[in-house]
Write a protein that holds these residues in place. Sequence first.
Motif, PDB file in Angstrom:
ATOM      1  N   ASN A  27       0.826  -1.204   0.000  1.00  0.00           N
ATOM      2  CA  ASN A  27       0.000   0.000   0.000  1.00  0.00           C
ATOM      3  C   ASN A  27       0.869   1.266   0.000  1.00  0.00           C
ATOM      4  OD1 ASN A  27      -2.786   0.884   0.075  1.00  0.00           O
ATOM      5  ND2 ASN A  27      -2.233   1.825   2.037  1.00  0.00           N
ATOM      6  N   HIS A  28       1.954   1.218   0.767  1.00  0.00           N
ATOM      7  CA  HIS A  28       2.900   2.334   0.808  1.00  0.00           C
ATOM      8  C   HIS A  28       3.482   2.589  -0.587  1.00  0.00           C
ATOM      9  CE1 HIS A  28       6.141   4.807   2.728  1.00  0.00           C
ATOM     10  NE2 HIS A  28       6.818   4.404   1.674  1.00  0.00           N
ATOM     11  N   VAL A  29       3.888   1.514  -1.251  1.00  0.00           N
ATOM     12  CA  VAL A  29       4.483   1.609  -2.592  1.00  0.00           C
ATOM     13  C   VAL A  29       3.476   2.221  -3.576  1.00  0.00           C
ATOM     14  CG1 VAL A  29       5.250   0.189  -4.562  1.00  0.00           C
ATOM     15  CG2 VAL A  29       6.150  -0.249  -2.250  1.00  0.00           C
ATOM     16  N   MET A  30       2.236   1.785  -3.487  1.00  0.00           N
ATOM     17  CA  MET A  30       1.196   2.303  -4.382  1.00  0.00           C
ATOM     18  C   MET A  30       0.954   3.781  -4.104  1.00  0.00           C
ATOM     19  SD  MET A  30      -2.318   3.090  -4.408  1.00  0.00           S
ATOM     20  CE  MET A  30      -3.192   2.107  -3.174  1.00  0.00           C
ATOM     21  N   GLN A  31       0.834   4.140  -2.834  1.00  0.00           N
ATOM     22  CA  GLN A  31       0.568   5.541  -2.471  1.00  0.00           C
ATOM     23  C   GLN A  31       1.706   6.473  -2.866  1.00  0.00           C
ATOM     24  OE1 GLN A  31      -2.144   6.890  -1.429  1.00  0.00           O
ATOM     25  NE2 GLN A  31      -3.377   5.181  -0.712  1.00  0.00           N
ATOM     26  N   ARG A  32       2.925   5.921  -2.938  1.00  0.00           N
ATOM     27  CA  ARG A  32       4.067   6.742  -3.341  1.00  0.00           C
ATOM     28  C   ARG A  32       4.073   6.962  -4.855  1.00  0.00           C
ATOM     29  NH1 ARG A  32       8.787   5.971   0.006  1.00  0.00           N
ATOM     30  NH2 ARG A  32       9.998   6.877  -1.675  1.00  0.00           N
ATOM     31  N   CYS A  74      12.300  -8.457   3.116  1.00  0.00           N
ATOM     32  CA  CYS A  74      12.847  -9.389   4.114  1.00  0.00           C
ATOM     33  C   CYS A  74      13.475  -8.516   5.180  1.00  0.00           C
ATOM     34  CB  CYS A  74      13.891 -10.322   3.511  1.00  0.00           C
ATOM     35  SG  CYS A  74      14.736 -11.312   4.777  1.00  0.00           S
ATOM     36  N   THR A  75      13.172  -8.813   6.423  1.00  0.00           N
ATOM     37  CA  THR A  75      13.591  -7.927   7.504  1.00  0.00           C
ATOM     38  C   THR A  75      15.088  -8.011   7.813  1.00  0.00           C
ATOM     39  OG1 THR A  75      12.791  -9.633   9.019  1.00  0.00           O
ATOM     40  CG2 THR A  75      11.325  -7.786   8.565  1.00  0.00           C
ATOM     41  N   GLU A  76      15.816  -8.891   7.116  1.00  0.00           N
ATOM     42  CA  GLU A  76      17.272  -8.904   7.291  1.00  0.00           C
ATOM     43  C   GLU A  76      17.945  -7.919   6.333  1.00  0.00           C
ATOM     44  OE1 GLU A  76      16.020 -11.341   9.663  1.00  0.00           O
ATOM     45  OE2 GLU A  76      18.129 -11.902   9.658  1.00  0.00           O
ATOM     46  N   LEU A  77      17.280  -7.592   5.215  1.00  0.00           N
ATOM     47  CA  LEU A  77      17.910  -6.779   4.170  1.00  0.00           C
ATOM     48  C   LEU A  77      18.237  -5.337   4.571  1.00  0.00           C
ATOM     49  CD1 LEU A  77      16.028  -8.186   1.034  1.00  0.00           C
ATOM     50  CD2 LEU A  77      18.425  -8.586   1.682  1.00  0.00           C
ATOM     51  N   PRO A  78      17.418  -4.681   5.414  1.00  0.00           N
ATOM     52  CA  PRO A  78      17.786  -3.314   5.803  1.00  0.00           C
ATOM     53  C   PRO A  78      19.168  -3.244   6.457  1.00  0.00           C
ATOM     54  CG  PRO A  78      15.546  -3.782   6.471  1.00  0.00           C
ATOM     55  CD  PRO A  78      16.112  -5.073   5.949  1.00  0.00           C
ATOM     56  N   ARG A  82      14.347   5.361  -3.592  1.00  0.00           N
ATOM     57  CA  ARG A  82      13.563   4.381  -4.342  1.00  0.00           C
ATOM     58  C   ARG A  82      13.460   3.049  -3.593  1.00  0.00           C
ATOM     59  NH1 ARG A  82      17.141   4.128  -9.610  1.00  0.00           N
ATOM     60  NH2 ARG A  82      18.664   4.030  -7.918  1.00  0.00           N
ATOM     61  N   ILE A  83      14.194   2.927  -2.507  1.00  0.00           N
ATOM     62  CA  ILE A  83      14.162   1.680  -1.737  1.00  0.00           C
ATOM     63  C   ILE A  83      13.130   1.802  -0.618  1.00  0.00           C
ATOM     64  CG2 ILE A  83      15.476   0.154  -0.210  1.00  0.00           C
ATOM     65  CD1 ILE A  83      17.955   0.744  -1.879  1.00  0.00           C
ATOM     66  N   VAL A  84      12.166   0.895  -0.596  1.00  0.00           N
ATOM     67  CA  VAL A  84      11.126   0.899   0.431  1.00  0.00           C
ATOM     68  C   VAL A  84      11.382  -0.278   1.375  1.00  0.00           C
ATOM     69  CG1 VAL A  84       8.664   0.610   0.904  1.00  0.00           C
ATOM     70  CG2 VAL A  84       9.411   2.076  -0.988  1.00  0.00           C
ATOM     71  N   ASP A  85      11.593   0.053   2.636  1.00  0.00           N
ATOM     72  CA  ASP A  85      11.945  -0.948   3.635  1.00  0.00           C
ATOM     73  C   ASP A  85      10.682  -1.390   4.384  1.00  0.00           C
ATOM     74  OD1 ASP A  85      12.841  -2.335   5.819  1.00  0.00           O
ATOM     75  OD2 ASP A  85      14.016  -0.695   6.674  1.00  0.00           O
ATOM     76  N   SER A  86      10.322  -2.655   4.226  1.00  0.00           N
ATOM     77  CA  SER A  86       9.095  -3.153   4.870  1.00  0.00           C
ATOM     78  C   SER A  86       9.146  -2.982   6.386  1.00  0.00           C
ATOM     79  CB  SER A  86       8.866  -4.636   4.518  1.00  0.00           C
ATOM     80  OG  SER A  86       9.965  -5.426   4.929  1.00  0.00           O
TER      81      SER A  86
END
Lengths: 242, 242
Positions: free
Chosen positions: A113-118, A197-201, A209-213
Amino acid sequence: MGDKKTLGILGGMGPMATVQFYRNVVAHTLAARDSDHINTIITSRADIPDRTDFILGKSGDSPLPKMTADAKMLADAGADVIAIPCNTARYFQPELEACVRVPVLDIVRETANHVMQRGFSRAAILGTEGTIKIGAYRRVLDSLGVFCVEPDADTQSLVTSVIYDYVKAGLAGGEAIFEEIARRMFDRGCDCLILGCTELPLVSTADSRIVDSLEVLAYRSIVMCGGTPTGFDKEFLSAYEK
Amino acid sequence: MGDKKTLGILGGMGPMATVQFYRNVVAHTLAARDSDHINTIITSRADIPDRTDFILGKSGDSPLPKMTADAKMLADAGADVIAIPCNTARYFQPELEACVRVPVLDIVRETANHVMQRGFSRAAILGTEGTIKIGAYRRVLDSLGVFCVEPDADTQSLVTSVIYDYVKAGLAGGEAIFEEIARRMFDRGCDCLILGCTELPLVSTADSRIVDSLEVLAYRSIVMCGGTPTGFDKEFLSAYEK
């Protein structure tokens, strides 16, 4: 203070991602004193069976029983909202929502939803093989009209290596591999890269352009619990201004 | 895995110190995969009344009822050992030990013992006014034959400012004030500086003469819970080799 809710964090998947998420929540809550923060209860059970191994059929050991036990424990202890800093665990979202009476934040839906709203239109999704296989991001992004690009097999093996061989194993040097992965995905015409994936941040670079879940989940957790979010950048916040 | 114990962290005092302590525990546990970590349950109740305000008589609102409720919740949820990342809360150590059947690590005793085992003879103690007033470090260090040096009133006001105006309030720039405090204490002939407040590591510099109570508590928590400690420096580990 009366409107504040207690946040329950169902963590441990993995432990350092839980540390990072909890840090995000604390650092991003506007606070002049301890009591401005959100009450938080965290479980970080290190022995929850690997989600991806189970989803890919490599192991018959389901993580679900321990996850539902932890969710119930959090709710019993007073959590009003539960956040799970693990994208692969989202596979079990229906069962987790069913086992407690309190809301369980959906990391995939919140991030998509965040990605879409952006206003992004072509989003690359990086995650474990389990997350990619269950297709959660692809389905939710599709439903929101955002095209979803998954890594090819060779690039996925790099993503898997960064997550398991570097972050989870505590090995340095994952940043260079992450940069190569990001370059490949942007070269395929993506205007957004989802850290699904929560390890990637922990190995990612700063890039609007990078959206961190994990950051999206922290923002939503703070807002849902009545805290005042702070320190998010303008691009990030634009997702919530409409 | 059979010998592993679950760590309960009674946190929230303050929240960022709890983040830092939890990060210490995860980062300092030797792990090739999630399951090598220690099972952990954390409470971070932001509305625990300020410990120092109560001890100094500025507030009649005791933090004890919420702390004992959290300790019981942690034990009920399966914690085998409880760690409290807050030196001022040590004032309530007897009541906390009495309210649960599981061991409650004593941050002051563990840190003082570490200082003694390292062979230091004149230790400066930095902490909140509450921690200094209750004299916990002074008494325990005395009993171990280590001379304890407390800050003069002017220096204590700097320590209080770093803790409350900078770290707890999320303000940058506390590092320079910390350096001035450290310089003054070493100028008074101290061979060791104890970070006896869990907010101070967030502004401290690396110096082998600085003993961080949070790091000592993390080391002891990992060992007590059957994890394998890693990444502690040689000087730190020398305290446990005798």
